[in-house]
Design an enzyme around this catalytic site. Structure first.
Site, short mmCIF file in Angstrom:
data_model
loop_
_atom_site.label_atom_id
_atom_site.label_comp_id
_atom_site.label_asym_id
_atom_site.label_seq_id
_atom_site.Cartn_x
_atom_site.Cartn_y
_atom_site.Cartn_z
N GLY A 28 0.88 -1.18 0.00
CA GLY A 28 0.00 0.00 0.00
C GLY A 28 0.90 1.22 0.00
O GLY A 28 1.98 1.16 0.61
N TYR A 86 -6.16 -6.61 -2.53
CA TYR A 86 -6.17 -6.48 -3.99
C TYR A 86 -5.49 -7.67 -4.62
O TYR A 86 -4.63 -8.31 -4.01
CB TYR A 86 -5.58 -5.16 -4.47
CG TYR A 86 -4.08 -4.98 -4.29
CD1 TYR A 86 -3.56 -4.54 -3.08
CD2 TYR A 86 -3.21 -5.23 -5.35
CE1 TYR A 86 -2.19 -4.34 -2.93
CE2 TYR A 86 -1.84 -5.04 -5.20
CZ TYR A 86 -1.35 -4.59 -4.00
OH TYR A 86 0.00 -4.41 -3.85
N TRP A 100 -10.68 -4.99 -3.20
CA TRP A 100 -11.77 -5.14 -2.23
C TRP A 100 -11.32 -4.34 -1.01
O TRP A 100 -10.59 -4.85 -0.16
CB TRP A 100 -11.96 -6.60 -1.84
CG TRP A 100 -12.42 -7.48 -2.95
CD1 TRP A 100 -13.71 -7.84 -3.23
CD2 TRP A 100 -11.60 -8.15 -3.93
NE1 TRP A 100 -13.73 -8.67 -4.32
CE2 TRP A 100 -12.46 -8.88 -4.78
CE3 TRP A 100 -10.22 -8.19 -4.20
CZ2 TRP A 100 -11.99 -9.64 -5.85
CZ3 TRP A 100 -9.76 -8.95 -5.26
CH2 TRP A 100 -10.64 -9.66 -6.07
N ARG A 165 -5.78 9.32 -7.20
CA ARG A 165 -6.46 8.08 -7.61
C ARG A 165 -7.95 8.37 -7.74
O ARG A 165 -8.73 8.13 -6.82
CB ARG A 165 -6.26 6.98 -6.56
CG ARG A 165 -4.84 6.50 -6.38
CD ARG A 165 -4.33 5.71 -7.58
NE ARG A 165 -2.99 5.23 -7.35
CZ ARG A 165 -1.87 5.94 -7.53
NH1 ARG A 165 -1.96 7.18 -7.98
NH2 ARG A 165 -0.69 5.41 -7.29
N ALA A 226 10.96 8.38 -16.17
CA ALA A 226 12.37 8.40 -16.59
C ALA A 226 12.85 9.82 -16.87
O ALA A 226 14.05 10.05 -17.07
CB ALA A 226 12.55 7.54 -17.83
N ALA A 253 5.41 0.89 -7.30
CA ALA A 253 6.10 1.47 -6.12
C ALA A 253 7.33 2.30 -6.48
O ALA A 253 8.14 2.60 -5.61
CB ALA A 253 6.45 0.41 -5.09
N ALA A 254 7.45 2.70 -7.76
CA ALA A 254 8.57 3.59 -8.13
C ALA A 254 8.49 4.87 -7.31
O ALA A 254 9.47 5.28 -6.67
CB ALA A 254 8.52 3.91 -9.62
N GLY A 255 7.32 5.48 -7.32
CA GLY A 255 7.14 6.74 -6.59
C GLY A 255 7.26 6.55 -5.08
O GLY A 255 7.84 7.38 -4.38
N ASP A 256 6.72 5.44 -4.57
CA ASP A 256 6.76 5.18 -3.12
C ASP A 256 8.21 5.02 -2.64
O ASP A 256 8.58 5.54 -1.58
CB ASP A 256 5.98 3.91 -2.76
CG ASP A 256 4.54 3.95 -3.24
OD1 ASP A 256 4.00 5.06 -3.38
OD2 ASP A 256 3.96 2.87 -3.46
P1 ADP Z 1 4.98 7.26 -9.70
O1 ADP Z 1 5.16 5.81 -9.34
O2 ADP Z 1 4.57 8.09 -8.55
O3 ADP Z 1 4.18 7.50 -10.96
P2 ADP Z 1 7.26 7.89 -11.38
O4 ADP Z 1 6.81 6.92 -12.42
O5 ADP Z 1 7.31 9.32 -11.77
O6 ADP Z 1 6.45 7.79 -10.02
O7 ADP Z 1 8.71 7.39 -10.93
C1 ADP Z 1 9.31 7.77 -9.70
C2 ADP Z 1 10.79 7.68 -9.85
O8 ADP Z 1 11.18 6.34 -10.23
C3 ADP Z 1 11.36 8.57 -10.95
O9 ADP Z 1 11.60 9.90 -10.50
C4 ADP Z 1 12.66 7.83 -11.27
O10 ADP Z 1 13.63 8.16 -10.29
C5 ADP Z 1 12.26 6.36 -11.10
N1 ADP Z 1 11.84 5.81 -12.40
C6 ADP Z 1 10.57 5.52 -12.79
N2 ADP Z 1 10.55 5.03 -14.06
C7 ADP Z 1 11.85 5.02 -14.47
C8 ADP Z 1 12.51 4.63 -15.69
N3 ADP Z 1 11.83 4.17 -16.75
N4 ADP Z 1 13.86 4.76 -15.75
C9 ADP Z 1 14.57 5.22 -14.71
N5 ADP Z 1 14.00 5.60 -13.52
C10 ADP Z 1 12.67 5.51 -13.42
#
Ligand code: ADP
Length: 312
Positions: A28, A86, A100, A165, A226, A253-256
């Site tokens: 989460g 989920y 859910w 969301r 990216a 979880a990229a943003g998290d």
């Molecule tokens: P969210 O999950 O909140 O949508 P993002 O997609 O903007 O967040 O990604 C958050 C961070 O993850 C980016 O600032 C970057 O550091 C890293 N990141 C995400 N996608 C990529 C990618 N394709 N290549 C390199 N780094 C990435």
């Protein structure tokens, strides 16, 4: 520095290697950030504020907090309820999610103003998100926002990821208005440009920075996949490129995880550009793994520098 993340953790059913088999996990948005923070900073005091039920799944979730090094002193128990769930489905390599969570215990997390106030008194940095606000009813939202306002006035640092969301809100205008209320009680805003552009109509990341600056956040870091990270810290603005990756496996979880890197830097009083470097490296490792919680080697994410000590 003691950190408190506030929000919902859900049970996750993810397809296992065996056909028709599923793996149970817990994830989460705010929990993921707390989890990454606890992984990269094992010595840091990281707590999660939420509510769970009284069923075996809720107890398993509590155990997952403990084994992840996350303190659960502020986890409320709601009798006769359970946690949100989920399930991830895979079709031709594409992931889709079924939820859910409408009756989840976490929706009751802000029903006890005294407990919220006490938890906030005992920490230094408080982190919440637009999803935390979205799952609450109007009264609970007010209780949470009031508690954050009081905490900020008493010197606590408040960090917020708008995490837009629309499906969790009754309408777009309710979402955008409440998100800006969240921003107005926060020192640090960590929005993602793609969502902000879609729902607030920002023409570029600088417009996103400006809107959160108008809401009086003093540190703003705008993620953009990216593409470069835009930031503002007090009067200083800038742009930092994201290191390119050879392969991206799963951006869950990229943003998290990025936010965990920023919070670690803030907690260590590191310069913001060093915190962004750490955040990009951590998120970069996470998108090269599968799922929300990717095991990482904490020694690769140690403190980079400390403000005022050039040699640290
Ligand atoms: P969210 O999950 O909140 O949508 P993002 O997609 O903007 O967040 O990604 C958050 C961070 O993850 C980016 O600032 C970057 O550091 C890293 N990141 C995400 N996608 C990529 C990618 N394709 N290549 C390199 N780094 C990435």
């Amino acid at each position: 520095m003691r950190v408190l993340a506030i929000g919902e953790c859900m049970a996750e059913l993810a397809p296992a290697a065996e056909l028709d088999d599923y793996h149970l996990g817990f994830a989460g948005d705010t929990f993921n950030t707390a989890w990454y923070l606890a992984q990269i900073r094992p010595d840091m005091d990281v707590s999660f504020f939420t509510a769970v039920g009284t069923d075996p799944l809720s107890y398993q979730m509590r155990e997952a907090f403990a084994t992840s090094g996350i303190d659960s002193s502020y986890v409320l128990t709601v009798p006769d309820s359970t946690v949100g769930l989920y399930m991830i489905s895979l079709e031709n390599g594409e992931r889709s999610f079924s939820y859910w969570r409408a009756q989840s215990a976490a929706r009751q997390l802000a029903t006890d103003p005294q407990l919220l106030a006490r938890a906030m008194t005992e920490v230094d940095l408080i982190y919440f998100s637009g999803i935390t606000l979205a799952i609450l009813d109007v009264t609970s939202r007010e209780i949470l926002l009031d508690a954050l306002r009081v905490a900020r006035a008493s010197g606590k640092v408040i960090a917020f990821d708008p995490n837009l969301r629309p499906r969790l809100w009754s309408g777009t205008s309710e979402m955008t208005a409440t998100i800006m209320q969240g921003a107005a009680v926060s020192d640090i805003a960590l929005p993602s440009f793609e969502d902000e552009a879609e729902w607030f109509g920002d023409s570029d990341p600088i417009a996103t920075v400006s809107r959160y600056a108008l809401a009086r956040a003093t540190t703003i870091v705008v993620k953009n996949g990216a593409d470069a990270v835009h930031f503002r810290h007090g009067d200083m603005s800038g742009v930092m490129p994201v290191p390119p990756l050879n392969r991206v496996i799963d951006t869950t979880a990229a943003g998290d995880s990025f936010n965990a890197g920023i919070l670690a830097g803030i907690a260590e009083n590191a310069p913001l550009n060093d915190s962004i470097t750490l955040a990009c490296r951590l998120a970069g490792a996470v998108v090269q793994g599968k799922g929300a919680l990717v095991p990482i080697d904490p020694t690769l994410f140690e403190a980079v520098s400390v403000k005022g000590n050039e040699n640290a």
